[in-house]
Design a protein around this motif. Structure first.
Motif, mmCIF file in Angstrom:
data_model
loop_
_atom_site.group_PDB
_atom_site.id
_atom_site.type_symbol
_atom_site.label_atom_id
_atom_site.label_comp_id
_atom_site.label_asym_id
_atom_site.label_seq_id
_atom_site.Cartn_x
_atom_site.Cartn_y
_atom_site.Cartn_z
ATOM 1 N N PHE A 198 34.650 44.514 51.086
ATOM 2 C CA PHE A 198 35.517 43.575 50.299
ATOM 3 C C PHE A 198 36.795 42.836 51.235
ATOM 4 O O PHE A 198 37.057 41.754 51.614
ATOM 5 C CB PHE A 198 36.821 44.532 49.470
ATOM 6 C CG PHE A 198 36.370 45.518 48.172
ATOM 7 C CD1 PHE A 198 35.196 44.945 47.645
ATOM 8 C CD2 PHE A 198 37.038 46.307 48.078
ATOM 9 C CE1 PHE A 198 34.643 45.071 46.508
ATOM 10 C CE2 PHE A 198 36.984 47.102 46.383
ATOM 11 C CZ PHE A 198 35.631 46.097 45.946
ATOM 12 N N GLU A 199 35.573 42.886 52.853
ATOM 13 C CA GLU A 199 36.641 42.437 54.161
ATOM 14 C C GLU A 199 35.637 41.799 54.587
ATOM 15 O O GLU A 199 35.659 40.624 54.944
ATOM 16 C CB GLU A 199 36.896 43.784 55.218
ATOM 17 C CG GLU A 199 37.651 44.537 54.665
ATOM 18 C CD GLU A 199 37.753 45.426 55.377
ATOM 19 O OE1 GLU A 199 37.292 45.432 56.511
ATOM 20 O OE2 GLU A 199 37.879 46.903 55.438
ATOM 21 N N ALA A 204 36.661 38.012 50.235
ATOM 22 C CA ALA A 204 38.059 38.020 50.022
ATOM 23 C C ALA A 204 38.559 36.382 49.931
ATOM 24 O O ALA A 204 39.205 36.440 49.321
ATOM 25 C CB ALA A 204 38.276 38.380 51.689
ATOM 26 N N ASP A 205 37.815 35.822 50.867
ATOM 27 C CA ASP A 205 38.076 33.844 50.659
ATOM 28 C C ASP A 205 37.734 33.352 48.989
ATOM 29 O O ASP A 205 39.005 33.231 48.812
ATOM 30 C CB ASP A 205 37.495 32.776 51.122
ATOM 31 C CG ASP A 205 37.462 33.330 52.731
ATOM 32 O OD1 ASP A 205 38.466 33.989 53.360
ATOM 33 O OD2 ASP A 205 36.615 32.647 53.515
ATOM 34 N N ALA A 207 38.487 35.669 46.626
ATOM 35 C CA ALA A 207 39.487 36.313 45.977
ATOM 36 C C ALA A 207 40.544 35.835 45.720
ATOM 37 O O ALA A 207 41.230 35.547 45.072
ATOM 38 C CB ALA A 207 39.344 37.170 46.271
ATOM 39 N N GLU A 208 40.826 35.226 46.961
ATOM 40 C CA GLU A 208 42.184 34.117 47.902
ATOM 41 C C GLU A 208 42.261 32.644 47.219
ATOM 42 O O GLU A 208 43.398 32.623 46.665
ATOM 43 C CB GLU A 208 42.491 33.995 48.971
ATOM 44 C CG GLU A 208 43.565 32.795 49.132
ATOM 45 C CD GLU A 208 43.960 33.311 50.894
ATOM 46 O OE1 GLU A 208 45.104 32.500 50.878
ATOM 47 O OE2 GLU A 208 42.765 34.365 51.726
ATOM 48 N N THR A 213 41.641 39.457 42.257
ATOM 49 C CA THR A 213 41.013 41.454 43.540
ATOM 50 C C THR A 213 39.399 40.806 43.984
ATOM 51 O O THR A 213 38.558 40.390 43.453
ATOM 52 C CB THR A 213 40.861 42.797 42.954
ATOM 53 O OG1 THR A 213 39.782 42.816 42.370
ATOM 54 C CG2 THR A 213 42.390 42.916 42.010
ATOM 55 N N PRO A 214 39.293 41.380 45.139
ATOM 56 C CA PRO A 214 37.646 41.242 45.856
ATOM 57 C C PRO A 214 36.563 42.236 44.943
ATOM 58 O O PRO A 214 35.772 41.513 44.428
ATOM 59 C CB PRO A 214 37.658 42.233 46.805
ATOM 60 C CG PRO A 214 39.256 41.620 47.486
ATOM 61 C CD PRO A 214 39.763 41.760 46.313
#
Length: 275
Positions: A198-199, A204-205, A207-208, A213-214
């Motif tokens: 998820f990192e 992450a991009d 998800a944003e 969520t991731p």
């Protein structure tokens, strides 16, 4: 919310998003599967070796959901004992599930050192002919295992359930299965938390960008890649989150960026050595 389906080579439709009960405590299974059914899941994946088929069966019985709205999978754990790879195995699973048939029955692992999976496959063919299961398939089979099976049988497995997540996608196995019309089911779809998936910037991009969520992004990636996927959680809110993935779509670039995370990062056992 409409979950996409895939038509298997048996002619049966399977929901692409299901709920898996691997490592779910048998004492908690009824509650957890009830929560999953209430969240909207209609596809449940269990196995004889999980020891929780009875809990799945109780949840199904209490749900009141019509049988034809459910898709239930279980798996045969083949050993040197004849009963474990013959009719008593599936009959035991059906009794525990409280069903007269399952929708999909799988050989759980090839266990090549035992050299019994071809024999077990012929038994599955008979189970399908007898109406004990609508479709039959395999789990954790690599290309040589599949080739041997196809040489020995005219029935092509409907699915191959294998470890698939962004760091470990088994492209060679997937390409072989696509060529033969075998659908891919992904276990450990989120990597079982064994690496910081998820990192990863690609996850992450996305998800944003989508306000998700991731985990939702990775589940969506699986769906868009054509996988049948079983995210697992014991928490009702996380089940609902994993199910809420049909109102957005990753871009071609986002899918490609997540796919590029492949690094042969297996987190589970190797099918050639797990017996």
């Amino acid at each position: 919310m409409t979950i996409p389906t895939i038509t298997l080579n048996s002619g049966r439709d399977i929901p692409q998003l299901g709920f898996g009960v691997f490592k779910v405590d048998p004492a908690e299974t009824e509650r957890i599967v009830t929560d999953a059914l209430e969240a909207g899941y209609r596809h449940i994946d269990t196995a004889a070796i999980y020891g929780n088929e009875e809990g799945v069966g109780r949840a199904i019985a209490k749900s009141g959901i019509p049988r034809d709205e459910l898709f239930i999978t279980t798996k045969q754990w083949i050993t040197e004992q004849a009963a474990d790879r013959s009719r008593p195995a599936i009959e035991s699973s059906l009794e525990k599930l409280g069903l007269d048939r399952v929708d999909l029955y799988l050989i759980h692992w090839p266990a090549p050192a035992n050299d019994l999976y071809v024999e077990a496959w012929h038994a599955l063919e008979q189970f399908q002919a007898d109406g004990l299961t609508s479709s039959i398939g395999v789990s954790n089979f690599l290309v040589p295992h599949l080739e041997r099976l196809l040489d020995a049988s005219d029935i092509v497995p409907a699915v191959n359930q294998i470890e698939v997540h962004p760091a470990y996608q088994q492209p060679g196995v997937q390409a072989f299965c696509r060529d033969k019309g075998i659908a891919i089911e992904a276990w450990a779809p989120l990597g079982q938390g064994k690496y910081p998936l998820f990192e990863e910037a690609a996850v992450a991009d996305a998800a944003e960008a989508h306000g998700k969520t991731p985990a939702q992004v990775v589940v969506r990636w699986h769906l868009q890649r054509g996988h049948i996927v079983f995210p697992k959680s014991n928490r009702a809110e996380r089940m609902a989150e994993n199910f809420d993935v049909t109102d957005f779509e990753l871009t071609i670039g986002e899918v490609a960026a997540i796919t590029a995370l492949e690094r042969d990062g297996r987190v589970g056992s190797h099918p050639d050595s797990f017996n």
